[in-house]
Design a protein around this motif. Structure first.
Motif, PDB file in Angstrom:
ATOM      1  N   ASN A 150     -13.420 -54.518 -19.793  1.00 26.03           N
ATOM      2  CA  ASN A 150     -12.895 -54.771 -18.451  1.00 26.03           C
ATOM      3  C   ASN A 150     -13.059 -56.259 -18.159  1.00 26.03           C
ATOM      4  N   PRO A 151     -11.977 -56.959 -17.834  1.00 23.06           N
ATOM      5  CA  PRO A 151     -12.089 -58.400 -17.582  1.00 23.06           C
ATOM      6  C   PRO A 151     -12.802 -58.733 -16.264  1.00 23.06           C
ATOM      7  N   ASP A 152     -12.978 -57.749 -15.390  1.00 26.33           N
ATOM      8  CA  ASP A 152     -13.624 -57.979 -14.097  1.00 26.33           C
ATOM      9  C   ASP A 152     -15.145 -57.890 -14.262  1.00 26.33           C
ATOM     10  N   PRO A 153     -15.867 -59.004 -14.179  1.00 28.40           N
ATOM     11  CA  PRO A 153     -17.319 -58.961 -14.376  1.00 28.40           C
ATOM     12  C   PRO A 153     -18.043 -58.159 -13.288  1.00 28.40           C
ATOM     13  N   GLN A 154     -17.396 -57.946 -12.147  1.00 29.53           N
ATOM     14  CA  GLN A 154     -18.015 -57.178 -11.059  1.00 29.53           C
ATOM     15  C   GLN A 154     -17.797 -55.674 -11.205  1.00 29.53           C
ATOM     16  N   ASN A 155     -17.010 -55.276 -12.188  1.00 26.62           N
ATOM     17  CA  ASN A 155     -16.674 -53.858 -12.336  1.00 26.62           C
ATOM     18  C   ASN A 155     -16.910 -53.393 -13.775  1.00 26.62           C
ATOM     19  N   GLN A 156     -18.130 -53.580 -14.246  1.00 27.60           N
ATOM     20  CA  GLN A 156     -18.485 -53.201 -15.607  1.00 27.60           C
ATOM     21  C   GLN A 156     -19.186 -51.841 -15.605  1.00 27.60           C
ATOM     22  N   PRO A 157     -18.987 -51.045 -16.669  1.00 29.08           N
ATOM     23  CA  PRO A 157     -19.714 -49.779 -16.754  1.00 29.08           C
ATOM     24  C   PRO A 157     -21.218 -50.024 -16.828  1.00 29.08           C
ATOM     25  N   ARG A 158     -21.959 -49.139 -16.250  1.00 27.43           N
ATOM     26  CA  ARG A 158     -23.415 -49.235 -16.274  1.00 27.43           C
ATOM     27  C   ARG A 158     -23.915 -49.067 -17.706  1.00 27.43           C
ATOM     28  N   PRO A 159     -24.885 -49.865 -18.153  1.00 23.27           N
ATOM     29  CA  PRO A 159     -25.435 -49.695 -19.498  1.00 23.27           C
ATOM     30  C   PRO A 159     -25.979 -48.280 -19.675  1.00 23.27           C
ATOM     31  N   GLY A 160     -25.779 -47.736 -20.868  1.00 27.85           N
ATOM     32  CA  GLY A 160     -26.252 -46.385 -21.170  1.00 27.85           C
ATOM     33  C   GLY A 160     -25.172 -45.323 -21.050  1.00 27.85           C
ATOM     34  N   LEU A 161     -23.995 -45.702 -20.581  1.00 29.15           N
ATOM     35  CA  LEU A 161     -22.901 -44.737 -20.431  1.00 29.15           C
ATOM     36  C   LEU A 161     -21.998 -44.681 -21.667  1.00 29.15           C
ATOM     37  N   GLU A 162     -22.257 -45.479 -22.665  1.00 23.47           N
ATOM     38  CA  GLU A 162     -21.347 -45.627 -23.796  1.00 23.47           C
ATOM     39  C   GLU A 162     -20.912 -44.293 -24.408  1.00 23.47           C
ATOM     40  N   GLU A 163     -21.835 -43.355 -24.565  1.00 20.33           N
ATOM     41  CA  GLU A 163     -21.534 -42.059 -25.192  1.00 20.33           C
ATOM     42  C   GLU A 163     -21.084 -40.999 -24.185  1.00 20.33           C
ATOM     43  N   LYS A 164     -21.130 -41.316 -22.914  1.00 19.04           N
ATOM     44  CA  LYS A 164     -20.720 -40.358 -21.885  1.00 19.04           C
ATOM     45  C   LYS A 164     -19.195 -40.261 -21.828  1.00 19.04           C
ATOM     46  N   ILE A 165     -18.707 -39.171 -21.262  1.00 21.53           N
ATOM     47  CA  ILE A 165     -17.271 -38.912 -21.218  1.00 21.53           C
ATOM     48  C   ILE A 165     -16.652 -39.615 -20.015  1.00 21.53           C
ATOM     49  N   MET A 166     -15.734 -40.523 -20.323  1.00 15.37           N
ATOM     50  CA  MET A 166     -15.009 -41.247 -19.284  1.00 15.37           C
ATOM     51  C   MET A 166     -13.870 -40.380 -18.739  1.00 15.37           C
ATOM     52  N   HIS A 167     -13.207 -39.626 -19.637  1.00 10.32           N
ATOM     53  CA  HIS A 167     -12.091 -38.767 -19.232  1.00 10.32           C
ATOM     54  C   HIS A 167     -11.887 -37.666 -20.268  1.00 10.32           C
TER      55      HIS A 167
END
Length: 139
Positions: free
Chosen positions: A40-57
């Protein structure tokens, strides 16, 4: 036009999808994890660390219906209020089977029974906190 439920399981999406697949015969049509998303190019709208393996959709097929789900932001607890998913089964036997599967680890709000409008109807909140109404068509 059609309306599809989009359910946020707040960290339990994978567990819920596995349960619905095994117990209700759901099929996962699409699954994307947070790590699969482009940066995401928006530095204010980054996924929280630790969500990498969680289901986005995820897109799930249950019977003839497609619905969607996600882990969302993995807030402490999923809360669902003001709605129920209505599952219409083909017959009393399958309706009772689905009802019992959803009740396993959940809480029954109306036991499975014949009513004046249906040969089988019951309401349950499943182990993930999602409310369901299971019914069969009155034929």
């Amino acid at each position: 036009m059609y309306v599809q439920p989009y359910v946020f399981f707040n960290g339990r999406c994978e567990e819920a999808l596995k349960y619905y697949t095994e117990k209700l015969g759901a099929e996962v049509l699409l699954l994307m994890r947070y790590k699969d998303a482009p940066p995401n190019p928006d530095p204010q709208n980054q996924p929280r660390p630790g969500l990498e393996e969680k289901i986005m959709h995820a897109t799930i097929k249950l019977g003839s219906t497609n619905w969607m789900a996600s882990d969302g932001h993995c807030d402490p607890q999923a809360t669902f209020s003001g709605f129920s998913l209505s599952l219409t089964a083909d017959d009393v036997e399958s309706g009772e089977k689905y009802f019992n599967a959803l009740a396993d680890g959940g809480s029954v709000t109306m036991p499975w029974q014949a009513t004046f409008w249906s040969k089988g109807f019951g309401m349950v909140v499943d182990r993930f906190g999602l409310a369901w109404m299971v019914t069969i068509p009155d034929a």
